[in-house]
Design a protein around this motif. Sequence first.
Motif, short mmCIF file in Angstrom:
data_model
loop_
_atom_site.label_atom_id
_atom_site.label_comp_id
_atom_site.label_asym_id
_atom_site.label_seq_id
_atom_site.Cartn_x
_atom_site.Cartn_y
_atom_site.Cartn_z
N THR A 9 9.76 9.09 24.95
CA THR A 9 10.64 10.03 25.63
C THR A 9 9.87 11.31 25.94
OG1 THR A 9 11.45 10.64 23.45
CG2 THR A 9 12.83 9.21 24.73
N HIS A 10 8.83 11.58 25.16
CA HIS A 10 8.10 12.83 25.34
C HIS A 10 6.84 12.65 26.16
CE1 HIS A 10 10.79 15.20 22.90
NE2 HIS A 10 10.95 14.09 22.22
N GLY A 11 7.02 12.15 27.37
CA GLY A 11 5.88 12.00 28.26
C GLY A 11 6.41 11.92 29.68
N VAL A 42 0.77 19.69 34.10
CA VAL A 42 0.35 19.74 32.69
C VAL A 42 -0.91 20.60 32.54
CG1 VAL A 42 -0.52 18.38 30.74
CG2 VAL A 42 1.40 17.52 32.09
N SER A 53 -0.32 24.43 32.71
CA SER A 53 0.56 25.14 31.79
C SER A 53 0.24 24.90 30.32
CB SER A 53 2.01 24.75 32.07
OG SER A 53 2.85 25.27 31.07
N PRO A 94 1.82 26.34 27.76
CA PRO A 94 3.07 26.11 27.03
C PRO A 94 3.57 24.66 27.17
CG PRO A 94 3.21 28.16 28.27
CD PRO A 94 1.90 27.51 28.65
N LEU A 95 3.37 24.06 28.33
CA LEU A 95 3.82 22.67 28.51
C LEU A 95 2.99 21.72 27.65
CD1 LEU A 95 5.69 20.65 29.91
CD2 LEU A 95 4.08 20.56 31.82
N GLN A 142 1.46 22.46 24.97
CA GLN A 142 1.78 22.73 23.57
C GLN A 142 3.05 22.01 23.12
OE1 GLN A 142 2.47 26.97 22.89
NE2 GLN A 142 3.69 26.41 21.13
N ILE A 143 4.10 22.08 23.90
CA ILE A 143 5.37 21.46 23.48
C ILE A 143 5.30 19.93 23.58
CG2 ILE A 143 6.49 21.73 25.77
CD1 ILE A 143 8.52 22.30 22.71
N MET A 144 4.58 19.44 24.61
CA MET A 144 4.46 17.99 24.73
C MET A 144 3.61 17.43 23.60
SD MET A 144 4.14 17.18 28.79
CE MET A 144 4.41 15.41 28.59
N ASN A 167 5.91 17.49 20.36
CA ASN A 167 6.97 16.49 20.38
C ASN A 167 6.44 15.07 20.54
OD1 ASN A 167 8.96 18.40 20.02
ND2 ASN A 167 9.30 18.69 22.20
N ARG A 221 5.36 13.59 17.23
CA ARG A 221 6.55 13.18 16.48
C ARG A 221 7.11 11.87 17.02
NH1 ARG A 221 11.14 17.75 15.85
NH2 ARG A 221 12.86 16.34 15.45
N SER A 252 8.48 26.65 24.05
CA SER A 252 7.47 27.45 24.76
C SER A 252 7.64 27.40 26.28
CB SER A 252 6.08 26.97 24.36
OG SER A 252 5.96 25.57 24.53
N ILE A 253 8.12 26.27 26.82
CA ILE A 253 8.24 26.22 28.30
C ILE A 253 9.41 27.06 28.78
CG2 ILE A 253 6.93 24.14 28.84
CD1 ILE A 253 9.43 22.47 28.66
N PHE A 257 16.50 16.51 22.28
CA PHE A 257 15.62 15.50 22.81
C PHE A 257 14.53 15.15 21.81
CE2 PHE A 257 12.33 14.38 26.01
CZ PHE A 257 13.08 13.52 26.78
N TYR A 305 10.47 18.13 30.57
CA TYR A 305 9.14 18.45 31.10
C TYR A 305 9.14 18.38 32.62
CZ TYR A 305 8.57 17.19 26.23
OH TYR A 305 8.74 17.11 24.89
#
Lengths: 404, 411
Positions: free
Chosen positions: A343-345, A363, A366, A368-369, A371-373, A376, A379, B316-317, B361, B377
């Motif tokens: 789900t995280h892609g 990608v 950014s 921040p993008l 970092q969060i991807m 998550n 995980r 962060s985003i 999510f 995203y």
Amino acid sequence: MYGGPLKVLMFGWEFPPHNSGGLGTACYGLSTALASDHQLTFVLPRKLDLEHQYLNFEFGDREIDVQAVNSLLKAYADLNSYRAFLRGSLGNYGQSLLAEVERYSTQVEPIAQRVQPDIIHAHDWLSFGAGIKAKEATNRPLVAHVHATEFDRTGGTGVNQQVYNKEREGLEAADHVIAVSSFTKSTLVEHYGITPKKISVVHNGVLPDKPDRSQSLPFAKYKELGYKIVLFVGRVTIQKGPDYFLKTAKNVLSYLPKTIFLMVGSGDMAEQMINLSVELGISGNIFFPGFLRGQELHSIYQVADVFVMPSVSEPFGITPLEAMLNGVPVIISKQSGVAEVITHGFKADFWDIEEMTNQIVGVLKSGPLRQIMSKNGRRNAKVQTWKRAADKCAKIYQQVVRSS
Amino acid sequence: MASICFYFQVHQPYRIKRYRIQDVGQHSRYFDHQDQTNLNNRWILNKVSKKCYLPANELFIKLLRKYPELKISYSLSGVFLEQIRDWQPRVLRSFQALVATGQVEILAETYYHSLASLYSEQEFTDQIAQHRSIVKDLLGVEPRVFRNTELIYSDQIVAHIKKLGYLAMITEGADHILDWRSPNFLYQASESELPLLLKNYKLSDDIAFRFSSKDWSGYPLTAPKFAQWLSAINGSGELINLFMDYETFGEHQWQSTGIFEFLEALPGELLKHPDNDFITPSEVVERYEPIAKLSIPEPISWADVERDLSAWRSNSIQQQALEEIYSLESEVKKSQNNQLLTDWRRLQTSDHFYYMCTKWFADGDVHKYFNPYESPYEAYIAYANCLADLKLRLEEEQVNLSNQVSAMVQS
């Protein structure tokens, strides 16, 4: 008997580090996880010295009885590559891939007789023949596990009828079929006429690796100079969409010239891809490090800023999960089984070069993008364990054993 | 006496289409997705109008005629009003008819349903004024009570609203601010002493979220049952604030759940109890005295169990997108380019940041909340591309401006 340990006779493929792709990784992950609750005999074809027909070897601290049978079969073998192996080999091997499949299946009979399993489990069509023979010899149920079909391997063009027939024969003879994804299950229903009730989906897992952080990272100079790294890992074959990767690379470079692209892997399209990168005028930004494994592959994951899997038809696809475990954001083909658990892609159609360009540039631009991807994604990948897959397999065994 | 105060939130954002890197610098149509999917704003408005706005408005007009004692209030975002003016004039006419009954109060909010209250006092003020103006134009009234986007509230925000001259403000009756106290009274802000109406989230959510939930002990919720719950508050509270999204009627709770029948029967059931009546927010202020002061230094909202800002700025985003859009304020305003200003403001609508939220999510459960994009995203990339284009336009404006200046100097 229900719920207790079972005697499993498994026909699979070589484990890492002797594997050439995800199939060996899958066999390793699944059988080691299964072995903690069940008694496993793992049979695989292997080219042995002339004097040996069988070889028994120990496998780490896990109680798996591994039996090698002298054969030229290899994971991902096809009619052409088999001919090449055969030319360089002495011995009483089959004169064609199909003849060797047949020969291998008769060789496994004595093992099956001796083990007297509760259940037989065969991975992919090259071992389906062995599974059927073992079933006939012991009158025990057979589970056929599908990691890829002829339709995936050929990207849908030029399906070999003989291979297809062998696959179908195995699927029909099996008491139950395991597909690595719903994506693959629907191929089996649509193209092989297997009833959906007979097929269970067991998604693959991913093995957590133990990185050696002392090693220096490749492409460090590029990173220092502010370049971003886009990574492809897979066999360089039509199935994996390497040409889409390169065409996307050209587009990305028009937005972000300080980007390099790594195509890690080997395969029958490798030379063609080198030529294509020259034709596209981007060869200065593309590297072909060849097939990598272990620490080398790990270091590559460590330096990547984004991982792309543009497969034309991917039954599962473990590499994006490996990338995610290493904190790398991923972009994967919608025509893949692994898309069902990620789900995280980002997901894109393999042919949608514009969209993949948009996602890669997004990608790379950014922090921040990423970092969060990264957070998550790690995980997300961590919960996709082989233990989970093995537990599901064990449940299927119990059901099949009970109803046989 | 328990007075029942209904307020319905009506809002539709301009959703951003899948605006790609290839679009940046080529065109600036950020909001005109054409396929019939959940990114097509006009298509969604038409769909929700048919399922919710038209039948719900028709029902309320009927109920208001039947029960002259019935009072309700609405807050309609400016971007919603604009969309019905342009695409659904029938819906606009039915809201005008509602206002004409004299039993309906319209509340103030920010035109763009934005988070400006958290980033820029000037922009916050401008958007409230712009909202006043469209409400005056289309509905002919001037709101007197303020409700902020998603009921976001803090001491700082209420102080500003007081300065702007509003009578009262509406927010969430969150447990962590009320503690043992009941939401069923009028409160006031500790410093500014502005009256505060607090949502009774339990009873509101019984309708908005749980109405059709078969796992809920209150299921099935009937009008007599709900009226009984409300009437039971008599003696222990003065005011029951039932605040919810208007889309509850027909869109979140489908017609087939019986939500419209429930609504139709409710006023009659409530009026059977002689101590119940209906009230609008500004009437609340006239009739009741605040029972206590509340100090709320950290912003609260009506979103999720946390009742905080995490739905819009926990990762962060989201944070980066918000900081970047508000950092452009002075340049955008200097440019005096109206289209640029409008696009910049439409990009402030809170929904854009909500779509980037990853907190639910994170467990891989995609279905817990609504998102028209495939992932948070994807929502972010479309947004970031719009921002990149907006910045290009700003740069272009500056170049044009300096060219004009030098041309003037030379002549």
